[in-house]
Motif scaffolding. Structure first.
Motif, mmCIF file in Angstrom:
data_model
loop_
_atom_site.group_PDB
_atom_site.id
_atom_site.type_symbol
_atom_site.label_atom_id
_atom_site.label_comp_id
_atom_site.label_asym_id
_atom_site.label_seq_id
_atom_site.Cartn_x
_atom_site.Cartn_y
_atom_site.Cartn_z
ATOM 1 N N THR A 1 0.827 -1.197 0.000
ATOM 2 C CA THR A 1 0.000 0.000 0.000
ATOM 3 C C THR A 1 0.866 1.253 0.000
ATOM 4 O O THR A 1 1.899 1.309 0.673
ATOM 5 N N VAL B 1 -4.951 6.732 -2.251
ATOM 6 C CA VAL B 1 -6.056 5.870 -1.842
ATOM 7 C C VAL B 1 -6.676 5.157 -3.042
ATOM 8 O O VAL B 1 -6.924 3.947 -3.006
ATOM 9 N N ASN B 2 -6.936 5.877 -4.131
ATOM 10 C CA ASN B 2 -7.567 5.269 -5.295
ATOM 11 C C ASN B 2 -6.692 4.185 -5.915
ATOM 12 O O ASN B 2 -7.187 3.125 -6.335
ATOM 13 N N ASN C 1 -4.555 2.393 -4.298
ATOM 14 C CA ASN C 1 -4.571 1.270 -3.366
ATOM 15 C C ASN C 1 -5.855 0.457 -3.501
ATOM 16 O O ASN C 1 -5.832 -0.779 -3.413
ATOM 17 N N ILE C 2 -6.983 1.136 -3.701
ATOM 18 C CA ILE C 2 -8.248 0.425 -3.923
ATOM 19 C C ILE C 2 -8.139 -0.453 -5.169
ATOM 20 O O ILE C 2 -8.527 -1.625 -5.165
ATOM 21 N N THR D 1 -5.157 -1.187 4.350
ATOM 22 C CA THR D 1 -5.409 -1.456 2.934
ATOM 23 C C THR D 1 -5.556 -0.174 2.129
ATOM 24 O O THR D 1 -5.139 -0.109 0.969
ATOM 25 N N ASN D 2 -6.126 0.877 2.729
ATOM 26 C CA ASN D 2 -6.451 2.071 1.936
ATOM 27 C C ASN D 2 -5.316 3.081 1.836
ATOM 28 O O ASN D 2 -5.238 3.832 0.863
ATOM 29 N N CYS E 1 -16.130 7.111 3.635
ATOM 30 C CA CYS E 1 -14.860 6.508 3.203
ATOM 31 C C CYS E 1 -15.018 5.873 1.816
ATOM 32 O O CYS E 1 -15.775 4.905 1.654
ATOM 33 N N ALA F 1 -12.960 4.042 0.098
ATOM 34 C CA ALA F 1 -12.451 2.674 0.033
ATOM 35 C C ALA F 1 -13.493 1.695 0.564
ATOM 36 O O ALA F 1 -13.751 0.650 -0.052
ATOM 37 N N PHE G 1 -15.214 -1.337 -1.612
ATOM 38 C CA PHE G 1 -15.050 -2.741 -1.263
ATOM 39 C C PHE G 1 -16.392 -3.405 -0.937
ATOM 40 O O PHE G 1 -16.570 -4.600 -1.186
ATOM 41 N N LEU H 1 -11.580 -6.750 5.225
ATOM 42 C CA LEU H 1 -10.579 -5.685 5.102
ATOM 43 C C LEU H 1 -9.761 -5.675 6.386
ATOM 44 O O LEU H 1 -10.254 -5.321 7.450
ATOM 45 N N LEU I 1 -8.714 -0.394 7.598
ATOM 46 C CA LEU I 1 -8.673 0.888 6.905
ATOM 47 C C LEU I 1 -8.378 1.957 7.939
ATOM 48 O O LEU I 1 -8.771 1.838 9.104
#
Length: 291
Positions: free
Chosen positions: A17, A21-22, A24-25, A49-50, A69, A71, A75, A88, A91
């Motif tokens: 990660t 953020v995007n 990582n998603i 994760t995010n 959020c 993310a 998800f 997850l 986050l």
């Protein structure tokens, strides 16, 4: 394998990660799809994760409260679209008062959140190589242990540094968890020394499966994480390992009847007893004899 009874296929998605953020998603989604294509019924992602960033200012510029959020929403939609149990690992979500939560989410195949867990133990340490971490300066620690019911059995939730606190894992097992989750972003230094032995110990002590998706490699903020995502059976055998720090997926067939069998074979949970502790007694004094 059918996702009925006590048997299912579990997967870990190992990530690296970064700050975006995007991005990582998208990276997590690719790994989750790979796991699903491989037959997984349950997929776990790592801690953070995010976003994974050392700068507190940069973190708070990027994260939002749970109800906003991006993310989490992405998800939930992914789990719903794939008909998948998605865990997850955590986050970073914003709280009031310039604080954040390091929060795990278990999402069912309808996209609904069935469990949340805020990391209890904060990684506040100074390592011999000069690394220094103060999670408590940014994150509000959780106060409650959490279990979640999956179709195959009960899952106990932990995050990373929690793995060093066996009483938490025993409490989860005593409350019906036959699978313990340990998503992490373990430092390379501590991972090389302790990752495998800690995860196998938590499995053996409780007669539980342990599933641990990890962060791995050199991250954009300069930290190095250990990787080596693991799935361990209740006898301490490693069922699957990603034997490196690169992003990837591991899968293993899980039969929770093996947890019941291990606990019958070594009934440590049943045999545990409460006990008191006496204070230390007066030290024995040695008297010199002669000149």
């Amino acid at each position: 394998m059918s996702e009925t009874g006590t048997r299912f296929v579990a997967a870990c998605a190992q990530m690296r990660t970064g700050r975006d953020v995007n991005a990582n998603i998208d990276a997590a989604a690719r790994l989750i799809r790979e796991a699903k294509d491989g037959g997984a019924h349950y997929v776990q992602t790592p801690e953070m994760t995010n976003i994974l960033v050392r700068s507190r200012e940069e973190l708070f510029a990027a994260i939002l409260p749970e109800n906003a959020c991006p993310a989490l929403a992405a998800f939930q939609e992914l789990a719903r679209g794939m008909g998948l149990w998605l865990h997850l690992g955590s986050l970073a979500v914003r709280l009031e008062g310039e604080r954040a939560a390091n929060r795990a989410f278990v999402i069912d195949p309808e996209g609904e959140i069935v469990a949340r867990y805020d990391k209890i133990h904060m990684f506040d340490v100074d390592l011999p190589n000069g690394e220094s971490w103060r999670e408590s300066a940014t994150y509000r620690p959780g106060e409650t242990a959490i279990v979640a019911d999956l179709p195959w059995g009960r899952l106990g939730l932990t995050i990373c540094y929690d793995v060093r606190f066996p009483t938490l894992h025993r409490a989860l097992a005593e409350n019906g968890a036959s699978v313990l989750a340990a998503p992490a972003a373990f430092t390379k230094q501590t991972g090389e020394a302790h990752w495998h032995v800690l995860l196998r110990s938590r499995a053996i002590e409780t007669g539980s499966f342990v599933i641990a998706a990890a962060q791995g490699g050199r991250h954009e903020d300069g930290r190095d994480t250990y990787g080596h995502s693991l799935i361990v059976d209740p006898w301490g055998k490693v069922l699957a390992e990603l034997d490196h720090a690169e992003p990837g997926v591991i899968l293993a067939e899980i039969d929770l009847a093996e947890s019941a069998a291990a606990r019958k074979r070594i009934p440590a949970l049943e045999n545990g007893r409460r006990f008191g502790l006496l204070p230390p007694s007066e030290p024995t004094r040695l008297h010199e004899v002669g000149a």
